[in-house]
Motif scaffolding. Structure first.
Motif, PDB file in Angstrom:
ATOM      1  N   THR A 105       0.368  -1.505   0.217  1.00 47.53           N
ATOM      2  CA  THR A 105       0.079   0.110  -0.228  1.00 47.53           C
ATOM      3  C   THR A 105       0.164   1.689   0.477  1.00 47.53           C
ATOM      4  OG1 THR A 105      -1.420  -1.062   1.341  1.00 47.53           O
ATOM      5  CG2 THR A 105      -1.887   0.987   1.531  1.00 47.53           C
ATOM      6  N   MET A 106       2.084   1.549   1.193  1.00 50.10           N
ATOM      7  CA  MET A 106       2.824   2.228   0.713  1.00 50.10           C
ATOM      8  C   MET A 106       3.478   2.658  -0.061  1.00 50.10           C
ATOM      9  SD  MET A 106       6.700   2.955   2.914  1.00 50.10           S
ATOM     10  CE  MET A 106       6.844   1.884   2.693  1.00 50.10           C
ATOM     11  N   LEU A 107       3.906   1.369  -1.156  1.00 50.25           N
ATOM     12  CA  LEU A 107       4.725   2.122  -2.486  1.00 50.25           C
ATOM     13  C   LEU A 107       3.503   2.145  -3.290  1.00 50.25           C
ATOM     14  CD1 LEU A 107       6.444  -1.525  -2.855  1.00 50.25           C
ATOM     15  CD2 LEU A 107       7.317   0.963  -2.540  1.00 50.25           C
ATOM     16  N   ALA A 108       2.916   2.175  -3.796  1.00 49.85           N
ATOM     17  CA  ALA A 108       1.493   2.248  -4.255  1.00 49.85           C
ATOM     18  C   ALA A 108       0.719   3.670  -4.124  1.00 49.85           C
ATOM     19  CB  ALA A 108       0.344   1.799  -4.008  1.00 49.85           C
ATOM     20  N   GLN A 109       1.152   4.117  -2.859  1.00 49.00           N
ATOM     21  CA  GLN A 109       0.889   5.770  -2.050  1.00 49.00           C
ATOM     22  C   GLN A 109       2.072   6.483  -2.771  1.00 49.00           C
ATOM     23  OE1 GLN A 109      -0.433   5.241   1.575  1.00 49.00           O
ATOM     24  NE2 GLN A 109      -2.214   5.140   1.094  1.00 49.00           N
ATOM     25  N   LEU A 110       3.237   6.225  -2.066  1.00 48.34           N
ATOM     26  CA  LEU A 110       4.480   6.206  -3.303  1.00 48.34           C
ATOM     27  C   LEU A 110       4.295   6.515  -4.640  1.00 48.34           C
ATOM     28  CD1 LEU A 110       7.095   5.353  -0.794  1.00 48.34           C
ATOM     29  CD2 LEU A 110       6.309   7.470  -0.743  1.00 48.34           C
ATOM     30  N   GLU A 111       3.692   5.997  -5.491  1.00 45.70           N
ATOM     31  CA  GLU A 111       3.780   5.420  -6.345  1.00 45.70           C
ATOM     32  C   GLU A 111       2.996   6.501  -7.616  1.00 45.70           C
ATOM     33  OE1 GLU A 111       4.392   1.993 -10.448  1.00 45.70           O
ATOM     34  OE2 GLU A 111       3.062   2.048  -8.947  1.00 45.70           O
ATOM     35  N   ALA A 112       2.330   6.708  -6.835  1.00 51.60           N
ATOM     36  CA  ALA A 112       0.723   7.620  -6.944  1.00 51.60           C
ATOM     37  C   ALA A 112       1.165   8.962  -7.381  1.00 51.60           C
ATOM     38  CB  ALA A 112      -0.262   7.448  -6.773  1.00 51.60           C
ATOM     39  N   HIS A 113       1.486   9.586  -5.799  1.00 52.97           N
ATOM     40  CA  HIS A 113       2.420  11.003  -5.072  1.00 52.97           C
ATOM     41  C   HIS A 113       3.205  11.095  -6.291  1.00 52.97           C
ATOM     42  CE1 HIS A 113       2.933  14.127  -2.642  1.00 52.97           C
ATOM     43  NE2 HIS A 113       4.646  14.007  -2.795  1.00 52.97           N
ATOM     44  N   ILE A 114       4.666  10.340  -6.186  1.00 57.60           N
ATOM     45  CA  ILE A 114       5.374  10.669  -6.991  1.00 57.60           C
ATOM     46  C   ILE A 114       5.073  11.313  -8.775  1.00 57.60           C
ATOM     47  CG2 ILE A 114       7.610   9.947  -8.437  1.00 57.60           C
ATOM     48  CD1 ILE A 114       8.795   9.247  -5.892  1.00 57.60           C
ATOM     49  N   ALA A 115       4.115  10.895  -9.596  1.00 57.35           N
ATOM     50  CA  ALA A 115       3.837  10.596 -10.318  1.00 57.35           C
ATOM     51  C   ALA A 115       3.167  12.064 -10.851  1.00 57.35           C
ATOM     52  CB  ALA A 115       2.550   9.386 -10.945  1.00 57.35           C
ATOM     53  N   GLU A 116       2.269  12.053  -9.759  1.00 59.83           N
ATOM     54  CA  GLU A 116       1.351  12.732  -9.205  1.00 59.83           C
ATOM     55  C   GLU A 116       2.470  14.464  -9.607  1.00 59.83           C
ATOM     56  OE1 GLU A 116      -1.738  15.629  -6.604  1.00 59.83           O
ATOM     57  OE2 GLU A 116      -1.128  13.944  -6.482  1.00 59.83           O
ATOM     58  N   GLN A 117       3.183  14.388  -8.838  1.00 62.51           N
ATOM     59  CA  GLN A 117       4.802  14.949  -8.711  1.00 62.51           C
ATOM     60  C   GLN A 117       5.439  15.753  -9.659  1.00 62.51           C
ATOM     61  OE1 GLN A 117       5.026  17.190  -5.898  1.00 62.51           O
ATOM     62  NE2 GLN A 117       2.667  15.973  -4.733  1.00 62.51           N
ATOM     63  N   GLN A 118       5.565  15.036 -10.022  1.00 64.55           N
ATOM     64  CA  GLN A 118       6.073  15.060 -11.881  1.00 64.55           C
ATOM     65  C   GLN A 118       5.077  15.270 -13.290  1.00 64.55           C
ATOM     66  OE1 GLN A 118       7.220  10.332 -12.758  1.00 64.55           O
ATOM     67  NE2 GLN A 118       9.249  10.941 -12.074  1.00 64.55           N
ATOM     68  N   ARG A 119       3.712  14.646 -12.525  1.00 69.09           N
ATOM     69  CA  ARG A 119       2.750  15.630 -13.984  1.00 69.09           C
ATOM     70  C   ARG A 119       3.152  17.420 -13.560  1.00 69.09           C
ATOM     71  NH1 ARG A 119      -0.083  11.427 -12.451  1.00 69.09           N
ATOM     72  NH2 ARG A 119      -1.667  12.734 -11.353  1.00 69.09           N
ATOM     73  N   PHE A 120       2.409  17.480 -11.973  1.00 64.67           N
ATOM     74  CA  PHE A 120       2.981  18.981 -11.750  1.00 64.67           C
ATOM     75  C   PHE A 120       4.041  19.784 -11.681  1.00 64.67           C
ATOM     76  CE2 PHE A 120       2.873  22.166  -8.391  1.00 64.67           C
ATOM     77  CZ  PHE A 120       1.628  22.730  -8.506  1.00 64.67           C
ATOM     78  N   ALA A 121       5.079  18.973 -12.175  1.00 65.71           N
ATOM     79  CA  ALA A 121       5.889  20.026 -12.230  1.00 65.71           C
ATOM     80  C   ALA A 121       6.431  19.542 -13.246  1.00 65.71           C
ATOM     81  CB  ALA A 121       7.431  18.922 -11.555  1.00 65.71           C
ATOM     82  N   ALA A 122       5.769  19.167 -14.511  1.00 64.81           N
ATOM     83  CA  ALA A 122       5.864  19.865 -15.414  1.00 64.81           C
ATOM     84  C   ALA A 122       4.665  20.602 -16.072  1.00 64.81           C
ATOM     85  CB  ALA A 122       5.700  17.730 -16.258  1.00 64.81           C
ATOM     86  N   ASN A 123       3.416  20.020 -15.817  1.00 65.13           N
ATOM     87  CA  ASN A 123       2.778  21.447 -15.850  1.00 65.13           C
ATOM     88  C   ASN A 123       2.884  22.947 -15.711  1.00 65.13           C
ATOM     89  OD1 ASN A 123       0.880  19.722 -17.329  1.00 65.13           O
ATOM     90  ND2 ASN A 123      -0.126  18.891 -15.627  1.00 65.13           N
ATOM     91  N   ALA A 124       3.679  22.992 -14.310  1.00 68.39           N
ATOM     92  CA  ALA A 124       3.913  24.329 -13.827  1.00 68.39           C
ATOM     93  C   ALA A 124       5.392  25.053 -14.806  1.00 68.39           C
ATOM     94  CB  ALA A 124       4.595  24.158 -12.712  1.00 68.39           C
ATOM     95  N   SER A 125       5.759  23.986 -15.026  1.00 70.48           N
ATOM     96  CA  SER A 125       7.479  24.258 -16.066  1.00 70.48           C
ATOM     97  C   SER A 125       6.126  25.556 -17.826  1.00 70.48           C
ATOM     98  CB  SER A 125       7.951  23.692 -16.422  1.00 70.48           C
ATOM     99  OG  SER A 125       8.755  22.621 -14.747  1.00 70.48           O
ATOM    100  N   HIS A 126       5.824  24.156 -18.002  1.00 71.41           N
ATOM    101  CA  HIS A 126       5.590  24.813 -19.250  1.00 71.41           C
ATOM    102  C   HIS A 126       4.133  25.627 -18.931  1.00 71.41           C
ATOM    103  CE1 HIS A 126       2.725  24.686 -22.965  1.00 71.41           C
ATOM    104  NE2 HIS A 126       2.156  25.100 -22.188  1.00 71.41           N
ATOM    105  N   GLU A 127       3.350  25.932 -17.860  1.00 73.02           N
ATOM    106  CA  GLU A 127       2.509  27.129 -17.812  1.00 73.02           C
ATOM    107  C   GLU A 127       3.154  28.994 -16.947  1.00 73.02           C
ATOM    108  OE1 GLU A 127      -0.279  27.740 -17.706  1.00 73.02           O
ATOM    109  OE2 GLU A 127      -1.086  25.601 -17.934  1.00 73.02           O
ATOM    110  N   LEU A 128       4.373  28.192 -16.454  1.00 69.06           N
ATOM    111  CA  LEU A 128       5.624  29.610 -16.754  1.00 69.06           C
ATOM    112  C   LEU A 128       6.162  30.326 -17.677  1.00 69.06           C
ATOM    113  CD1 LEU A 128       6.984  27.966 -12.133  1.00 69.06           C
ATOM    114  CD2 LEU A 128       5.136  30.576 -13.241  1.00 69.06           C
ATOM    115  N   ARG A 129       6.659  29.068 -18.356  1.00 65.13           N
ATOM    116  CA  ARG A 129       7.722  29.681 -19.150  1.00 65.13           C
ATOM    117  C   ARG A 129       6.855  30.374 -20.340  1.00 65.13           C
ATOM    118  NH1 ARG A 129       9.385  23.772 -22.445  1.00 65.13           N
ATOM    119  NH2 ARG A 129       7.137  23.955 -23.540  1.00 65.13           N
ATOM    120  N   THR A 130       5.229  29.816 -20.201  1.00 60.64           N
ATOM    121  CA  THR A 130       4.109  30.546 -21.863  1.00 60.64           C
ATOM    122  C   THR A 130       4.174  31.784 -21.275  1.00 60.64           C
ATOM    123  OG1 THR A 130       2.440  28.578 -21.492  1.00 60.64           O
ATOM    124  CG2 THR A 130       1.711  30.472 -22.315  1.00 60.64           C
TER     125      THR A 130
END
Length: 357
Positions: A128-153
């Motif tokens: 369960t901990m691994l699943a939560q970590l995997e989901a959290h990291i994936a969410e953080q990676q998507r957020f970082a990519a989106n934030a970088s794109h939004e700030l670059r615009t």
């Protein structure tokens, strides 16, 4: 942390099993020895007192006892080693999964078979901990990519405007300043939204007693000019809703909800309803607005960062930064509450926030 090497748990268990078997063997041999030293004659137990018989008995008993003890030692060590290995096999699988996770691969799962016991509960908790970590990291990676794109615009737009002004000396400086001001304001709004989101996710805020109904009134009064500008009527009501949390973050939460309800509404004669109530042991804030009917697949994405709901009608030209409901979700979670977003049958949206009372 470096530590001196020691005996493995499996070897310790094997030695413990062997020691237990040896002790049991010694006790059995002692009992057997005393049994041989006694004779029953006429129902009366007579202890032998001569030297010859015990001496001869011991000479014949000692080799047998030595063989028995050696057998018990070997049997205890070998059997203990095998049994300990079988018992510790789940721990071996958990250790291997931990090493795999330490390399950065979080997709591996233990999936320990068998009945539920201490090892199975540990393995399931680790999965369960691994699943939560995997989901959290994936969410953080998507957020970082989106934030970088939004700030670059806005930075790219600013660079383009400056290049045009530098290459075209006849370019209207007033228009340039206005456009740069708008782009810079958008970048500031995005940065502030990211800071609020980070603060909520880290729960780095002090808590105090607040009344959610008063916060709803303050947010409504602040956004009333925007609502009047867009022809939207706002109705507020409900009961006092005392809770514990950050007044600033809860005001941000309510303001975001009311702002979204105003912006994503009908172009004419739209309405927004803001109500609070107490549902022990929670307090509830509900923000509803008129609008078009929303598809179910769109509802699920509204609380994700940088999702602006392209199918929703906007009553102004402000595109937002796509973090409004994402911030609401994070603030709600930071206050141990729940957020529910549902479409209204008549069209529009109903957002419900439940917080501990």
């Amino acid at each position: 942390m470096d530590r001196e090497p020691g005996l493995s748990v499996r070897l310790k268990l094997a030695i413990s099993y062997a020691g237990f078997v040896m002790v049991a063997g010694v006790l059995l041999l002692i009992a057997g020895w005393f049994g041989l030293m006694q004779f029953k004659s006429g129902g009366v137990v007579i202890m032998t007192t001569t030297y010859t018989f015990p001496h001869l008995l011991w000479r014949s008993f000692a080799p047998v006892a030595a063989v028995v003890m050696a057998f018990l030692l070997v049997f205890g060590l070998l059997g203990g080693w095998i049994l300990a290995g079988k018992m510790l096999d789940p721990l071996t699988r958990i250790t291997e999964a931990t090493r795999i996770a330490a390399t950065g691969s979080l997709s591996h799962r233990i999936r320990l078979p068998g009945a539920r016991d201490e090892f199975r509960e540990l393995a399931d908790a680790f999965d369960t901990m691994l699943a939560q970590l995997e989901a959290h990291i994936a969410e953080q990676q998507r957020f970082a990519a989106n934030a970088s794109h939004e700030l670059r615009t806005p930075l790219a737009i600013t660079q383009t405007l400056l290049d045009v002004a530098r290459n075209d000396l006849t370019y209207d400086n007033g228009v340039l300043v206005d456009r740069l001001h708008a782009v810079n304001a958008r970048a500031i709004d995005l940065t502030e939204a990211l800071l609020v989101l980070s603060r909520a996710n880290q729960r780095s805020f002090s808590r105090e007693r607040v009344d959610l109904s008063l916060i709803a009134e303050e947010a409504t009064e602040t956004l009333l000019p925007l609502a009047e500008k867009n022809g939207i009527t706002i109705e507020t009501g409900g009961d006092q809703a005392p809770t514990v949390g950050s007044p600033a973050l809860l005001l941000q939460l309510t303001t975001n909800l009311v702002h979204n309800a105003i912006v994503h509404n009908l172009p004419d004669n739209g309405s927004v309803w803001v109500t609070t109530r107490v549902d022990t042991p929670t307090v509830v804030l509900i923000v509803e607005n008129t609008g078009v009917q929303l598809a179910p697949h769109l509802i699920a994405t509204l609380v994700e960062p940088f999702q602006r709901g392209s199918e929703r009608i906007r009553t102004d030209q402000h595109s937002g930064v796509g973090l409004g409901l994402a911030i609401v979700k994070s603030i709600t979670r930071a206050h141990d509450g729940t957020l529910t977003v549902t479409p209204r049958p008549e069209g529009g949206l109903r957002v419900t926030v439940e917080l501990p009372s």
